[in-house]
Write a protein that holds these residues in place. Structure first.
Motif, PDB file in Angstrom:
ATOM      1  N   LEU A  86       0.821  -1.212   0.000  1.00  0.00           N
ATOM      2  CA  LEU A  86       0.000   0.000   0.000  1.00  0.00           C
ATOM      3  C   LEU A  86       0.854   1.261   0.000  1.00  0.00           C
ATOM      4  O   LEU A  86       0.565   2.203  -0.753  1.00  0.00           O
ATOM      5  N   ARG A  87       1.906   1.282   0.795  1.00  0.00           N
ATOM      6  CA  ARG A  87       2.718   2.500   0.787  1.00  0.00           C
ATOM      7  C   ARG A  87       3.473   2.642  -0.535  1.00  0.00           C
ATOM      8  O   ARG A  87       3.752   3.761  -0.969  1.00  0.00           O
ATOM      9  N   SER A  88       3.764   1.528  -1.211  1.00  0.00           N
ATOM     10  CA  SER A  88       4.425   1.601  -2.511  1.00  0.00           C
ATOM     11  C   SER A  88       3.505   2.150  -3.595  1.00  0.00           C
ATOM     12  O   SER A  88       3.984   2.664  -4.622  1.00  0.00           O
ATOM     13  N   LEU A  89       2.190   2.033  -3.393  1.00  0.00           N
ATOM     14  CA  LEU A  89       1.237   2.508  -4.392  1.00  0.00           C
ATOM     15  C   LEU A  89       0.811   3.956  -4.177  1.00  0.00           C
ATOM     16  O   LEU A  89       0.120   4.530  -5.024  1.00  0.00           O
ATOM     17  N   VAL A  90       1.211   4.553  -3.056  1.00  0.00           N
ATOM     18  CA  VAL A  90       0.803   5.929  -2.768  1.00  0.00           C
ATOM     19  C   VAL A  90       1.331   6.902  -3.823  1.00  0.00           C
ATOM     20  O   VAL A  90       0.583   7.728  -4.364  1.00  0.00           O
ATOM     21  N   PHE A  95      -1.875  -0.341  11.472  1.00  0.00           N
ATOM     22  CA  PHE A  95      -1.405   0.141  10.175  1.00  0.00           C
ATOM     23  C   PHE A  95      -2.442   1.053   9.522  1.00  0.00           C
ATOM     24  O   PHE A  95      -2.109   2.093   8.942  1.00  0.00           O
ATOM     25  N   VAL A  96      -3.713   0.676   9.611  1.00  0.00           N
ATOM     26  CA  VAL A  96      -4.781   1.516   9.060  1.00  0.00           C
ATOM     27  C   VAL A  96      -4.721   2.912   9.667  1.00  0.00           C
ATOM     28  O   VAL A  96      -4.749   3.932   8.946  1.00  0.00           O
ATOM     29  N   TYR A  97      -4.617   2.981  10.976  1.00  0.00           N
ATOM     30  CA  TYR A  97      -4.610   4.286  11.640  1.00  0.00           C
ATOM     31  C   TYR A  97      -3.359   5.088  11.277  1.00  0.00           C
ATOM     32  O   TYR A  97      -3.432   6.297  11.013  1.00  0.00           O
ATOM     33  N   ALA A  98      -2.209   4.423  11.265  1.00  0.00           N
ATOM     34  CA  ALA A  98      -0.956   5.122  10.973  1.00  0.00           C
ATOM     35  C   ALA A  98      -0.920   5.625   9.535  1.00  0.00           C
ATOM     36  O   ALA A  98      -0.499   6.760   9.269  1.00  0.00           O
ATOM     37  N   LEU A  99      -1.349   4.793   8.589  1.00  0.00           N
ATOM     38  CA  LEU A  99      -1.328   5.212   7.184  1.00  0.00           C
ATOM     39  C   LEU A  99      -2.359   6.299   6.929  1.00  0.00           C
ATOM     40  O   LEU A  99      -2.080   7.264   6.195  1.00  0.00           O
ATOM     41  N   ALA A 100      -3.536   6.190   7.522  1.00  0.00           N
ATOM     42  CA  ALA A 100      -4.565   7.221   7.329  1.00  0.00           C
ATOM     43  C   ALA A 100      -4.072   8.576   7.822  1.00  0.00           C
ATOM     44  O   ALA A 100      -4.309   9.606   7.175  1.00  0.00           O
ATOM     45  N   ARG A 101      -3.380   8.591   8.958  1.00  0.00           N
ATOM     46  CA  ARG A 101      -2.838   9.864   9.449  1.00  0.00           C
ATOM     47  C   ARG A 101      -1.818  10.440   8.489  1.00  0.00           C
ATOM     48  O   ARG A 101      -1.794  11.644   8.237  1.00  0.00           O
ATOM     49  N   ARG A 102      -0.982   9.596   7.929  1.00  0.00           N
ATOM     50  CA  ARG A 102       0.049  10.069   7.013  1.00  0.00           C
ATOM     51  C   ARG A 102      -0.519  10.521   5.672  1.00  0.00           C
ATOM     52  O   ARG A 102       0.126  11.301   4.957  1.00  0.00           O
ATOM     53  N   LEU A 103      -1.706  10.033   5.331  1.00  0.00           N
ATOM     54  CA  LEU A 103      -2.332  10.413   4.062  1.00  0.00           C
ATOM     55  C   LEU A 103      -3.436  11.443   4.241  1.00  0.00           C
ATOM     56  O   LEU A 103      -4.177  11.731   3.293  1.00  0.00           O
ATOM     57  N   GLU A 104      -3.547  11.999   5.428  1.00  0.00           N
ATOM     58  CA  GLU A 104      -4.584  12.996   5.684  1.00  0.00           C
ATOM     59  C   GLU A 104      -4.424  14.179   4.714  1.00  0.00           C
ATOM     60  O   GLU A 104      -3.325  14.692   4.512  1.00  0.00           O
ATOM     61  N   GLY A 105      -5.534  14.566   4.095  1.00  0.00           N
ATOM     62  CA  GLY A 105      -5.505  15.648   3.129  1.00  0.00           C
ATOM     63  C   GLY A 105      -5.255  15.199   1.707  1.00  0.00           C
ATOM     64  O   GLY A 105      -5.350  16.004   0.775  1.00  0.00           O
ATOM     65  N   SER A 106      -4.945  13.920   1.519  1.00  0.00           N
ATOM     66  CA  SER A 106      -4.764  13.389   0.170  1.00  0.00           C
ATOM     67  C   SER A 106      -6.107  12.858  -0.323  1.00  0.00           C
ATOM     68  O   SER A 106      -7.125  12.925   0.363  1.00  0.00           O
ATOM     69  N   GLY A 107      -6.119  12.279  -1.499  1.00  0.00           N
ATOM     70  CA  GLY A 107      -7.344  11.687  -2.024  1.00  0.00           C
ATOM     71  C   GLY A 107      -7.494  10.221  -1.682  1.00  0.00           C
ATOM     72  O   GLY A 107      -8.438   9.572  -2.154  1.00  0.00           O
ATOM     73  N   ILE A 108      -6.594   9.685  -0.874  1.00  0.00           N
ATOM     74  CA  ILE A 108      -6.625   8.255  -0.542  1.00  0.00           C
ATOM     75  C   ILE A 108      -7.224   8.058   0.842  1.00  0.00           C
ATOM     76  O   ILE A 108      -6.772   8.672   1.816  1.00  0.00           O
ATOM     77  N   THR A 109      -8.247   7.214   0.933  1.00  0.00           N
ATOM     78  CA  THR A 109      -8.796   6.845   2.230  1.00  0.00           C
ATOM     79  C   THR A 109      -8.291   5.456   2.609  1.00  0.00           C
ATOM     80  O   THR A 109      -7.992   4.627   1.749  1.00  0.00           O
ATOM     81  N   VAL A 110      -8.195   5.216   3.920  1.00  0.00           N
ATOM     82  CA  VAL A 110      -7.704   3.941   4.446  1.00  0.00           C
ATOM     83  C   VAL A 110      -8.627   3.500   5.573  1.00  0.00           C
ATOM     84  O   VAL A 110      -8.790   4.227   6.558  1.00  0.00           O
ATOM     85  N   ASN A 111      -9.230   2.336   5.433  1.00  0.00           N
ATOM     86  CA  ASN A 111     -10.124   1.826   6.469  1.00  0.00           C
ATOM     87  C   ASN A 111      -9.920   0.327   6.652  1.00  0.00           C
ATOM     88  O   ASN A 111      -9.447  -0.365   5.745  1.00  0.00           O
ATOM     89  N   GLY A 112     -10.287  -0.146   7.834  1.00  0.00           N
ATOM     90  CA  GLY A 112     -10.206  -1.566   8.136  1.00  0.00           C
ATOM     91  C   GLY A 112     -11.584  -2.170   8.272  1.00  0.00           C
ATOM     92  O   GLY A 112     -12.573  -1.460   8.498  1.00  0.00           O
ATOM     93  N   ALA A 113     -11.668  -3.492   8.140  1.00  0.00           N
ATOM     94  CA  ALA A 113     -12.951  -4.177   8.242  1.00  0.00           C
ATOM     95  C   ALA A 113     -12.773  -5.560   8.839  1.00  0.00           C
ATOM     96  O   ALA A 113     -11.830  -6.279   8.495  1.00  0.00           O
ATOM     97  N   HIS A 114     -13.699  -5.925   9.729  1.00  0.00           N
ATOM     98  CA  HIS A 114     -13.771  -7.290  10.223  1.00  0.00           C
ATOM     99  C   HIS A 114     -14.870  -8.007   9.455  1.00  0.00           C
ATOM    100  O   HIS A 114     -16.034  -7.604   9.510  1.00  0.00           O
ATOM    101  N   PRO A 115     -14.540  -9.078   8.730  1.00  0.00           N
ATOM    102  CA  PRO A 115     -15.556  -9.749   7.920  1.00  0.00           C
ATOM    103  C   PRO A 115     -16.459 -10.682   8.713  1.00  0.00           C
ATOM    104  O   PRO A 115     -17.487 -11.124   8.199  1.00  0.00           O
TER     105      PRO A 115
END
Length: 293
Positions: free
Chosen positions: A118-122, A182-202
């Motif tokens: 995911l970080r490689s695709l940012v 990881f979801v929380y850390a990446l979302a904070r680092r991408l704040e203000g970008s067009g990328i959203t990051v969320n987690g899900a329990h199936p």
């Protein structure tokens, strides 16, 4: 320019991953299926096309326990960059199982792979809008299994408990907590970008084959009991991740964890920014990346 969205689903050759890929294809999304076996990828494509005849599918073989494979996969996925990435691949491996690169296999597959991918695709995504969805596990069930930040690679058995045959599941649970962090850390680092990051329990789902490589002792018994009492199959488990990947109402929602389409709190040890940042930095070291995104 084509208006067709591009999605990537890891762990797409069975279970929840296949169901998510089929749901996305039904919605007219071009889907790249990521799996370890050419044969399984081809058979999965056949099943999806049988259900969705006009499905636009691409196949990518990669062993996500190998960081070299993950890096090469990220390079192939960069053009055109995806609009949706669903990180679903996961394994339960023996605590002593090390990849040829020297990483504990559960850690490498369940955490280091999505971290690196995911970080490689940012950068390739740039200013475009995109959604990252990380498939985790039950926040309630994982509350008593905090990540040991001093021993991510499980070089000691500290905190894994007894009996030994159940330790692979505890190690798996730790990586699922890493997913939330990881979801929380990446979302904070991408704040203000067009990328959203969320987690899900199936949910506890039949047909995931998670424990197929650990057919012994209490772990095997746990898998059998979970199968008996699970509420539904892969289609049930695919609902919330698919919704996070496509629903207009969550288009700008980021940095949250969802169960049955509802945002829920995860354990304090997964939300503490200092712990999340420490996991981020140690993960960067393990995958050979700078800490700064």
């Amino acid at each position: 320019m084509s208006s067709t969205k591009n999605a990537v689903v890891t762990g797409a050759t069975s279970g929840i991953g296949e169901a998510i890929a089929r749901n996305l294809a039904t919605d007219g999304v071009r889907v790249t299926l990521v799996g370890r076996s050419d044969d399984r990828l081809a058979r999965t494509r056949g099943r999806i096309v049988a259900a969705v005849p006009d499905a636009d599918l691409r196949l990518e073989r990669a062993d996500l326990s190998l960081l070299g494979d993950v890096r090469r996969l990220a390079e192939r996925l960069a053009s055109p960059p995806p609009d949706i990435v669903v990180s679903n691949a996961a394994v339960v491996a023996d605590v002593a199982d090390r990849t040829p690169e020297g990483h504990q296999r559960t850690l490498a597959t369940n955490h280091l792979a999505p971290y690196l991918l995911l970080r490689s695709l940012v950068d390739p995504i740039g200013a475009r809008r995109a959604r990252f969805v990380v498939v985790g596990a039950s926040p309630r069930g994982l509350a008593r299994t905090p990540v040991d930040l001093d021993d991510l690679e499980l070089h000691t058995a500290r905190g894994l408990g007894a009996p030994r045959s159940f330790r692979p599941f505890i190690a798996y649970a730790r990586t699922k907590n890493m997913n939330a962090m990881f979801v929380y850390a990446l979302a904070r680092r991408l704040e203000g970008s067009g990328i959203t990051v969320n987690g899900a329990h199936p949910g506890i789902i039949r047909g995931t084959h998670l424990g197929r490589s650990s057919n012994r002792g209490l772990l095997r018994a746990f898998a059998a009991i979970s199968h008996l009492f699970s509420p539904g199959g892969p289609d049930v488990g695919a609902d919330t991740p698919t919704w996070l990947a496509t629903a207009p109402e969550v288009d700008t929602v980021t940095g949250q964890f969802f169960v049955k389409r509802r945002a829920v709190a995860t354990a304090p040890h997964t939300t503490d920014p200092a712990r999340c940042d420490r996991l981020w930095d140690e993960s960067a070291r393990l995958v050979g990346q700078p800490a700064a995104l």
